[in-house]
Design an enzyme around this catalytic site. Sequence first.
Site, PDB file in Angstrom:
ATOM      1  CG  HIS A  63      -4.821  -6.509  -0.381  1.00 37.48           C
ATOM      2  ND1 HIS A  63      -6.023  -6.672   0.227  1.00 37.48           N
ATOM      3  CD2 HIS A  63      -4.837  -7.391  -1.393  1.00 37.48           C
ATOM      4  CE1 HIS A  63      -6.397  -7.575  -0.262  1.00 37.48           C
ATOM      5  NE2 HIS A  63      -6.028  -8.071  -1.265  1.00 37.48           N
TER       6      HIS A  63
ATOM      7  CE  LYS B  37      -3.685  -2.480   2.656  1.00 39.05           C
ATOM      8  NZ  LYS B  37      -4.549  -2.463   3.610  1.00 39.05           N
TER       9      LYS B  37
ATOM     10  CE1 TYR C 264      -9.048  -3.289   0.917  1.00 44.05           C
ATOM     11  CE2 TYR C 264      -8.428  -1.524  -0.387  1.00 44.05           C
ATOM     12  CZ  TYR C 264      -8.048  -2.558   0.466  1.00 44.05           C
ATOM     13  OH  TYR C 264      -6.829  -2.685   0.785  1.00 44.05           O
TER      14      TYR C 264
ATOM     15  CG  ASN D 259      -3.230  -3.069   7.219  1.00 49.49           C
ATOM     16  OD1 ASN D 259      -2.952  -2.491   5.901  1.00 49.49           O
ATOM     17  ND2 ASN D 259      -4.364  -3.511   7.566  1.00 49.49           N
TER      18      ASN D 259
ATOM     19  CD  GLU E  32      -8.177  -9.617  -3.700  1.00 48.44           C
ATOM     20  OE1 GLU E  32      -9.013  -9.020  -2.653  1.00 48.44           O
ATOM     21  OE2 GLU E  32      -7.070 -10.004  -3.345  1.00 48.44           O
TER      22      GLU E  32
HETATM   23  P1  IDP Z   1      -6.927  -7.687   5.773  1.00 50.56           P
HETATM   24  O1  IDP Z   1      -6.175  -6.515   4.905  1.00 50.56           O
HETATM   25  O2  IDP Z   1      -6.296  -8.081   6.938  1.00 50.56           O
HETATM   26  O3  IDP Z   1      -7.719  -8.590   4.912  1.00 50.56           O
HETATM   27  P2  IDP Z   1      -9.879  -6.750   6.002  1.00 50.56           P
HETATM   28  O4  IDP Z   1     -10.640  -6.965   7.210  1.00 50.56           O
HETATM   29  O5  IDP Z   1     -10.030  -7.234   4.796  1.00 50.56           O
HETATM   30  O6  IDP Z   1      -8.261  -7.067   6.595  1.00 50.56           O
HETATM   31  O7  IDP Z   1      -9.803  -5.104   5.842  1.00 50.56           O
HETATM   32  C1  IDP Z   1      -9.163  -4.539   4.820  1.00 50.56           C
HETATM   33  C2  IDP Z   1      -8.380  -3.289   4.971  1.00 50.56           C
HETATM   34  O8  IDP Z   1      -9.250  -2.273   5.381  1.00 50.56           O
HETATM   35  C3  IDP Z   1      -7.262  -3.481   6.082  1.00 50.56           C
HETATM   36  O9  IDP Z   1      -6.232  -3.996   5.688  1.00 50.56           O
HETATM   37  C4  IDP Z   1      -7.369  -2.196   6.665  1.00 50.56           C
HETATM   38  O10 IDP Z   1      -6.328  -1.395   5.628  1.00 50.56           O
HETATM   39  C5  IDP Z   1      -8.625  -1.617   6.453  1.00 50.56           C
HETATM   40  N1  IDP Z   1      -9.501  -1.620   7.609  1.00 50.56           N
HETATM   41  C6  IDP Z   1      -9.930  -2.738   8.035  1.00 50.56           C
HETATM   42  N2  IDP Z   1     -10.641  -2.365   9.368  1.00 50.56           N
HETATM   43  C7  IDP Z   1     -10.177  -1.006   9.521  1.00 50.56           C
HETATM   44  C8  IDP Z   1     -10.588  -0.155  10.656  1.00 50.56           C
HETATM   45  O11 IDP Z   1     -11.272  -0.869  11.533  1.00 50.56           O
HETATM   46  N3  IDP Z   1     -10.341   1.200  10.485  1.00 50.56           N
HETATM   47  C9  IDP Z   1      -9.460   1.480   9.383  1.00 50.56           C
HETATM   48  N4  IDP Z   1      -9.187   0.765   8.690  1.00 50.56           N
HETATM   49  C10 IDP Z   1      -9.497  -0.424   8.475  1.00 50.56           C
END
Ligand code: IDP
Length: 156
Positions: free
Chosen positions: A122, A16, A56, A119, A133
């Site tokens: 992805h 990212k 997303y 984070n 994807e």
């Molecule tokens: P993942 O990336 O670990 O698969 P997902 O639950 O699919 O996690 O969420 C996609 C992305 O959305 C996460 O990587 C993160 O960047 C963002 N995200 C998920 N939950 C939150 C939140 O509570 N606050 C802000 N961003 C979030």
Amino acid sequence: MKYQEYPLERTFLAIKPDGVQRKLVGEIIRRFETKGFTLVGLKILNVSRELAEQHYDVHKERPFFAGLVEFITSGPVVAMVWEGEGVVSSARKIIGATNPLAAEPGTIRGDFGINIGRNLIHGSDAIETAQREIALWFKEEEIANWEPTLMAWTRE
Ligand code: IDP
């Protein structure tokens, strides 16, 4: 056994904008390379709003969706396709938990991440998601089919 006879999978990974800005591209790629996975697709791109929203789509009702799309389109992303046995779930383990504060040390998010909204990377969460994807981010001709030559030293 020949490489093509192994139960190969492919996954989609994307570094990212925070990972690119923090100069972690090489470090992140190294982790998947040294684990033994095979890089078959790689490009850096500025993500359009349309692509971000499609990628997303499952989160479109979530409160963080708008911010997430804003963030993913804010700077370049390194999009990748990796191949190997069990690569989908193994890559998720290498990446670590969604919230970097909960991610184990030794994982990418555990070692370098601080905030759930930043984070770093992805990774597809299932084989079917990976297929969707990869098709969304890559054209067929952008994927390089090749066979690693170190088979005897990495597989029984
Ligand atoms: P993942 O990336 O670990 O698969 P997902 O639950 O699919 O996690 O969420 C996609 C992305 O959305 C996460 O990587 C993160 O960047 C963002 N995200 C998920 N939950 C939150 C939140 O509570 N606050 C802000 N961003 C979030």
